[in-house]
Design a protein around this motif. Structure first.
Motif, PDB file in Angstrom:
ATOM      1  N   ALA A  20       0.840  -1.203   0.000  1.00 59.10           N
ATOM      2  CA  ALA A  20       0.000   0.000   0.000  1.00 59.10           C
ATOM      3  C   ALA A  20       0.874   1.251   0.000  1.00 59.10           C
ATOM      4  N   ALA A  21       1.921   1.237   0.809  1.00 57.11           N
ATOM      5  CA  ALA A  21       2.815   2.403   0.862  1.00 57.11           C
ATOM      6  C   ALA A  21       3.500   2.595  -0.491  1.00 57.11           C
ATOM      7  N   LYS A  22       3.956   1.519  -1.101  1.00 56.62           N
ATOM      8  CA  LYS A  22       4.598   1.619  -2.414  1.00 56.62           C
ATOM      9  C   LYS A  22       3.612   2.141  -3.464  1.00 56.62           C
ATOM     10  N   ALA A  23       2.390   1.593  -3.462  1.00 57.19           N
ATOM     11  CA  ALA A  23       1.402   1.993  -4.474  1.00 57.19           C
ATOM     12  C   ALA A  23       0.977   3.445  -4.304  1.00 57.19           C
ATOM     13  N   SER A  24       1.036   3.945  -3.076  1.00 56.58           N
ATOM     14  CA  SER A  24       0.617   5.330  -2.826  1.00 56.58           C
ATOM     15  C   SER A  24       1.615   6.330  -3.393  1.00 56.58           C
ATOM     16  N   GLY A  25       2.832   5.870  -3.668  1.00 55.73           N
ATOM     17  CA  GLY A  25       3.862   6.772  -4.174  1.00 55.73           C
ATOM     18  C   GLY A  25       4.568   7.538  -3.068  1.00 55.73           C
ATOM     19  N   LEU A  26       4.216   7.229  -1.853  1.00 58.80           N
ATOM     20  CA  LEU A  26       4.787   7.893  -0.686  1.00 58.80           C
ATOM     21  C   LEU A  26       6.292   7.613  -0.579  1.00 58.80           C
ATOM     22  N   ALA A  27       7.054   8.672  -0.205  1.00 62.64           N
ATOM     23  CA  ALA A  27       8.464   8.435   0.130  1.00 62.64           C
ATOM     24  C   ALA A  27       8.489   8.041   1.598  1.00 62.64           C
ATOM     25  N   PHE A  28       8.867   6.830   1.898  1.00 62.11           N
ATOM     26  CA  PHE A  28       8.844   6.386   3.298  1.00 62.11           C
ATOM     27  C   PHE A  28      10.134   5.662   3.650  1.00 62.11           C
ATOM     28  N   GLU A  29      10.473   5.745   4.924  1.00 63.24           N
ATOM     29  CA  GLU A  29      11.632   5.007   5.420  1.00 63.24           C
ATOM     30  C   GLU A  29      11.148   3.651   5.910  1.00 63.24           C
ATOM     31  N   GLU A  30      11.829   2.615   5.488  1.00 57.73           N
ATOM     32  CA  GLU A  30      11.430   1.249   5.857  1.00 57.73           C
ATOM     33  C   GLU A  30      12.330   0.773   6.997  1.00 57.73           C
ATOM     34  N   ILE A  31      11.720   0.372   8.094  1.00 57.97           N
ATOM     35  CA  ILE A  31      12.493  -0.174   9.215  1.00 57.97           C
ATOM     36  C   ILE A  31      12.068  -1.628   9.390  1.00 57.97           C
ATOM     37  N   CYS A  32      12.992  -2.544   9.129  1.00 61.31           N
ATOM     38  CA  CYS A  32      12.653  -3.974   9.157  1.00 61.31           C
ATOM     39  C   CYS A  32      13.201  -4.599  10.437  1.00 61.31           C
ATOM     40  N   ILE A  33      12.312  -5.131  11.243  1.00 61.21           N
ATOM     41  CA  ILE A  33      12.698  -5.767  12.507  1.00 61.21           C
ATOM     42  C   ILE A  33      12.657  -7.287  12.314  1.00 61.21           C
ATOM     43  N   PRO A  34      13.790  -7.972  12.531  1.00 60.93           N
ATOM     44  CA  PRO A  34      13.790  -9.429  12.364  1.00 60.93           C
ATOM     45  C   PRO A  34      12.808 -10.094  13.329  1.00 60.93           C
ATOM     46  N   LEU A  35      11.946 -10.955  12.789  1.00 62.54           N
ATOM     47  CA  LEU A  35      10.975 -11.678  13.622  1.00 62.54           C
ATOM     48  C   LEU A  35      11.632 -12.918  14.223  1.00 62.54           C
ATOM     49  N   ARG A  36      10.975 -13.488  15.240  1.00 62.10           N
ATOM     50  CA  ARG A  36      11.375 -14.763  15.864  1.00 62.10           C
ATOM     51  C   ARG A  36      12.738 -14.672  16.542  1.00 62.10           C
ATOM     52  N   GLN A  37      13.077 -13.479  17.034  1.00 62.73           N
ATOM     53  CA  GLN A  37      14.308 -13.278  17.776  1.00 62.73           C
ATOM     54  C   GLN A  37      13.956 -12.945  19.221  1.00 62.73           C
ATOM     55  N   PRO A  38      14.884 -13.150  20.145  1.00 61.13           N
ATOM     56  CA  PRO A  38      14.576 -12.861  21.556  1.00 61.13           C
ATOM     57  C   PRO A  38      14.145 -11.410  21.793  1.00 61.13           C
ATOM     58  N   ASP A  39      14.697 -10.474  21.011  1.00 65.10           N
ATOM     59  CA  ASP A  39      14.374  -9.057  21.245  1.00 65.10           C
ATOM     60  C   ASP A  39      13.306  -8.518  20.286  1.00 65.10           C
ATOM     61  N   THR A  40      12.652  -9.411  19.528  1.00 63.40           N
ATOM     62  CA  THR A  40      11.679  -8.946  18.520  1.00 63.40           C
ATOM     63  C   THR A  40      10.572  -8.117  19.164  1.00 63.40           C
ATOM     64  N   LYS A  41       9.967  -8.651  20.220  1.00 59.07           N
ATOM     65  CA  LYS A  41       8.831  -7.982  20.860  1.00 59.07           C
ATOM     66  C   LYS A  41       9.226  -6.586  21.340  1.00 59.07           C
ATOM     67  N   THR A  42      10.350  -6.507  22.050  1.00 55.65           N
ATOM     68  CA  THR A  42      10.795  -5.213  22.593  1.00 55.65           C
ATOM     69  C   THR A  42      11.039  -4.217  21.468  1.00 55.65           C
ATOM     70  N   ARG A  43      11.662  -4.676  20.415  1.00 52.01           N
ATOM     71  CA  ARG A  43      11.966  -3.759  19.310  1.00 52.01           C
ATOM     72  C   ARG A  43      10.696  -3.278  18.630  1.00 52.01           C
ATOM     73  N   ILE A  44       9.722  -4.173  18.471  1.00 53.42           N
ATOM     74  CA  ILE A  44       8.462  -3.740  17.830  1.00 53.42           C
ATOM     75  C   ILE A  44       7.718  -2.779  18.752  1.00 53.42           C
ATOM     76  N   GLU A  45       7.698  -3.085  20.055  1.00 50.15           N
ATOM     77  CA  GLU A  45       6.945  -2.245  21.003  1.00 50.15           C
ATOM     78  C   GLU A  45       7.493  -0.826  21.083  1.00 50.15           C
ATOM     79  N   HIS A  46       8.725  -0.643  20.687  1.00 53.12           N
ATOM     80  CA  HIS A  46       9.304   0.711  20.658  1.00 53.12           C
ATOM     81  C   HIS A  46       8.505   1.613  19.701  1.00 53.12           C
ATOM     82  N   PHE A  47       7.913   0.991  18.669  1.00 53.56           N
ATOM     83  CA  PHE A  47       7.162   1.757  17.665  1.00 53.56           C
ATOM     84  C   PHE A  47       5.644   1.524  17.752  1.00 53.56           C
ATOM     85  N   SER A  48       5.260   0.263  17.975  1.00 56.26           N
ATOM     86  CA  SER A  48       3.872  -0.149  17.728  1.00 56.26           C
ATOM     87  C   SER A  48       3.144  -0.487  19.022  1.00 56.26           C
TER      88      SER A  48
END
Ligand SMILES: N[C@@H](CCC(=O)N[C@@H](CS)C(=O)NCC(=O)O)C(=O)O
Length: 211
Positions: A20-48
């Motif tokens: 959706a972000a790509k189709a909108s033409g929006l310039a956005f920064e992509e932050i990819c958090i590796p899933l299934r890691q011990p710190d995944t939850k903490t890293r996601i909760e920082h944003f979401s």
């Protein structure tokens, strides 16, 4: 804007928002958090606030959940739903059905972009999900698709909601009849799908159980 996503090989929900972000033409920064890691939850909760990806951050405003992000982009950035009112209503209905349903398919055919899992994951419940999905695709194509090659003619949020299913059908070698297969191949050839797949094939993933 920033879009927080998870590992591209696995994160089916992230794929929808990213498309959706790509189709909108929006310039956005992509932050990819590796899933299934011990710190995944903490890293996601920082944003979401939900502790899940995807999450869009716009000037301090957090929008989480794939469908909410797509709706936000459709309102704020570019029209991503069909313009015709009836088509738009059906597009929203099939998108909501995808968003809230098909649990057997999710459980037994988790998204593994690029993996060869042919023949795996088939149960009677999965077959019923596949039958319903192909019924939706053919209905939309037959009734609303005459102006293009996508579910509602032009590429829309409805296609993005079914995008992970397309990668699943490819990995698990699900054989479809001609009408459904034409649509599947159209989706798999979309430049944004190819871009996501290329990135998924080169990312580092640690094998773990699906989330
Ligand atoms: N309904 C949500 C589902 C989001 C979701 O379940 N995301 C998964 C990754 S695909 C997640 O963040 N899992 C948390 C984790 O792996 O710790 C949406 O549409 O965005």
């Amino acid at each position: 804007m920033q879009l927080i996503i998870g590992t591209k090989t696995w994160s089916s929900w992230s794929l929808r928002a990213w498309l959706a972000a790509k189709a909108s033409g929006l310039a956005f920064e992509e932050i990819c958090i590796p899933l299934r890691q011990p710190d995944t939850k903490t890293r996601i909760e920082h944003f979401s606030p939900s502790g899940k990806v995807p999450c869009l951050i716009d000037n301090g405003l957090a929008v989480w959940d794939s469908l909410a992000i797509a709706e936000y982009l459709a309102e704020e950035v570019a029209p991503l739903w069909p313009l015709d009112g009836a088509a738009r209503a059906v597009a929203r209905a099939v998108s909501a059905e995808m968003h809230s349903g098909f649990s057997a398919l999710r459980t037994h055919m988790s998204m593994e972009v690029g993996a060869d899992l042919r023949g795996q994951g088939r149960t009677p419940e999965v077959d019923a999900d596949i039958a319903r999905i192909t019924q939706i695709w053919k209905h939309c194509r037959a009734h609303y698709g005459s102006r293009g090659r996508y579910l509602f003619g032009e590429y829309s949020i409805a296609d993005m909601m079914f995008a992970p299913v397309c990668f699943r059908f490819e990995s698990y070698g699900v054989q479809l009849d001609n009408g459904a297969n034409d649509y599947l191949q159209t989706m798999l050839a979309h430049p944004h799908m190819l871009e996501w797949k290329a990135a998924a094939l080169t990312e580092a993933v640690t094998p773990a159980e699906p989330v």
